[in-house]
Design a protein around this motif. Sequence first.
Motif, PDB file in Angstrom:
ATOM      1  N   GLN A  55      72.181  51.219  50.544  1.00  0.00           N
ATOM      2  CA  GLN A  55      70.987  51.528  49.774  1.00  0.00           C
ATOM      3  C   GLN A  55      71.388  51.938  48.363  1.00  0.00           C
ATOM      4  O   GLN A  55      72.185  52.857  48.184  1.00  0.00           O
ATOM      5  CB  GLN A  55      70.239  52.665  50.457  1.00  0.00           C
ATOM      6  CG  GLN A  55      68.857  52.859  49.972  1.00  0.00           C
ATOM      7  CD  GLN A  55      68.105  53.849  50.855  1.00  0.00           C
ATOM      8  OE1 GLN A  55      68.672  54.429  51.770  1.00  0.00           O
ATOM      9  NE2 GLN A  55      66.847  54.038  50.555  1.00  0.00           N
TER      10      GLN A  55
ATOM     11  N   PRO B   1      70.367  53.376  44.540  1.00  0.00           N
ATOM     12  CA  PRO B   1      69.325  54.218  43.942  1.00  0.00           C
ATOM     13  C   PRO B   1      68.434  53.387  43.028  1.00  0.00           C
ATOM     14  O   PRO B   1      68.814  52.306  42.583  1.00  0.00           O
ATOM     15  CB  PRO B   1      70.125  55.240  43.127  1.00  0.00           C
ATOM     16  CG  PRO B   1      71.392  54.527  42.792  1.00  0.00           C
ATOM     17  CD  PRO B   1      71.678  53.628  43.973  1.00  0.00           C
ATOM     18  N   GLN B   2      67.256  53.907  42.770  1.00  0.00           N
ATOM     19  CA  GLN B   2      66.343  53.273  41.818  1.00  0.00           C
ATOM     20  C   GLN B   2      66.975  53.375  40.434  1.00  0.00           C
ATOM     21  O   GLN B   2      67.495  54.422  40.060  1.00  0.00           O
ATOM     22  CB  GLN B   2      65.007  54.022  41.837  1.00  0.00           C
ATOM     23  CG  GLN B   2      63.974  53.462  40.913  1.00  0.00           C
ATOM     24  CD  GLN B   2      63.085  52.458  41.629  1.00  0.00           C
ATOM     25  OE1 GLN B   2      63.091  52.385  42.838  1.00  0.00           O
ATOM     26  NE2 GLN B   2      62.346  51.702  40.862  1.00  0.00           N
ATOM     27  N   ALA B   3      66.965  52.295  39.686  1.00  0.00           N
ATOM     28  CA  ALA B   3      67.489  52.330  38.314  1.00  0.00           C
ATOM     29  C   ALA B   3      66.558  53.205  37.462  1.00  0.00           C
ATOM     30  O   ALA B   3      65.354  53.280  37.727  1.00  0.00           O
ATOM     31  CB  ALA B   3      67.555  50.922  37.745  1.00  0.00           C
ATOM     32  N   PRO B   4      67.105  53.857  36.437  1.00  0.00           N
ATOM     33  CA  PRO B   4      66.255  54.645  35.546  1.00  0.00           C
ATOM     34  C   PRO B   4      65.145  53.777  34.939  1.00  0.00           C
ATOM     35  O   PRO B   4      65.306  52.553  34.806  1.00  0.00           O
ATOM     36  CB  PRO B   4      67.213  55.126  34.458  1.00  0.00           C
ATOM     37  CG  PRO B   4      68.558  55.090  35.104  1.00  0.00           C
ATOM     38  CD  PRO B   4      68.506  53.928  36.062  1.00  0.00           C
ATOM     39  N   GLU B   5      64.060  54.408  34.571  1.00  0.00           N
ATOM     40  CA  GLU B   5      62.911  53.685  34.033  1.00  0.00           C
ATOM     41  C   GLU B   5      63.327  52.801  32.861  1.00  0.00           C
ATOM     42  O   GLU B   5      64.085  53.214  31.992  1.00  0.00           O
ATOM     43  CB  GLU B   5      61.839  54.676  33.570  1.00  0.00           C
ATOM     44  CG  GLU B   5      60.542  53.995  33.178  1.00  0.00           C
ATOM     45  CD  GLU B   5      59.432  54.990  32.901  1.00  0.00           C
ATOM     46  OE1 GLU B   5      58.601  54.673  32.040  1.00  0.00           O
ATOM     47  OE2 GLU B   5      59.412  56.057  33.535  1.00  0.00           O
TER      48      GLU B   5
ATOM     49  N   GLU C 170      67.580  47.979  34.700  1.00  0.00           N
ATOM     50  CA  GLU C 170      67.798  47.260  35.938  1.00  0.00           C
ATOM     51  C   GLU C 170      69.276  47.309  36.304  1.00  0.00           C
ATOM     52  O   GLU C 170      70.137  47.413  35.426  1.00  0.00           O
ATOM     53  CB  GLU C 170      67.348  45.804  35.811  1.00  0.00           C
ATOM     54  CG  GLU C 170      68.152  45.006  34.803  1.00  0.00           C
ATOM     55  CD  GLU C 170      67.683  43.563  34.661  1.00  0.00           C
ATOM     56  OE1 GLU C 170      66.826  43.130  35.438  1.00  0.00           O
ATOM     57  OE2 GLU C 170      68.187  42.881  33.754  1.00  0.00           O
ATOM     58  N   ILE C 171      69.569  47.258  37.585  1.00  0.00           N
ATOM     59  CA  ILE C 171      70.952  47.234  38.050  1.00  0.00           C
ATOM     60  C   ILE C 171      71.496  45.831  37.805  1.00  0.00           C
ATOM     61  O   ILE C 171      70.897  44.837  38.215  1.00  0.00           O
ATOM     62  CB  ILE C 171      71.043  47.617  39.539  1.00  0.00           C
ATOM     63  CG1 ILE C 171      70.586  49.072  39.713  1.00  0.00           C
ATOM     64  CG2 ILE C 171      72.468  47.406  40.064  1.00  0.00           C
ATOM     65  CD1 ILE C 171      70.469  49.518  41.151  1.00  0.00           C
TER      66      ILE C 171
END
Length: 145
Positions: free
Chosen positions: A120, A122-126, A129-130
Amino acid sequence: MTDTMTIHHAEHNVPDMLRGAGLRPTRQRVSLAEILYSKGDRHISAELLHEEAVGADVPVSLATVYNTLHQFTEAGLLREVVIDGNKTYFDTNISDHHHFFIEGENRVVDIPGEGVGIGQLPQAPEGMEIVRVDVIVRVRNKISS
């Protein structure tokens, strides 16, 4: 991004490869690229490339080697593999893969991209994108008891 298969063929025209990556094919860039790609896929430090260049009678400073490696990386011709703050290698294999770092030998070995499963992320910062996940697995010889 540059086609990986094209870069690794020894018969490939290095000046054309550099132009295709948006780099001017200067004498030093061509010489360093020829040294880099003449031995197939490998992981090389700036210091080792400098030694090989000097051994091949290519007059180039270590600073120029560092600058050139970073230019090649930014152009998509190399991948930078940072082991820690003191150890950086440049990988001629730009395909999706990971690495073993063999402690004691200061050697980097490829792990195929499908050889590692990432659970899993983490969500990329606003607003971001990864782009890629790099895994470096540190290994060493077992100590016999």
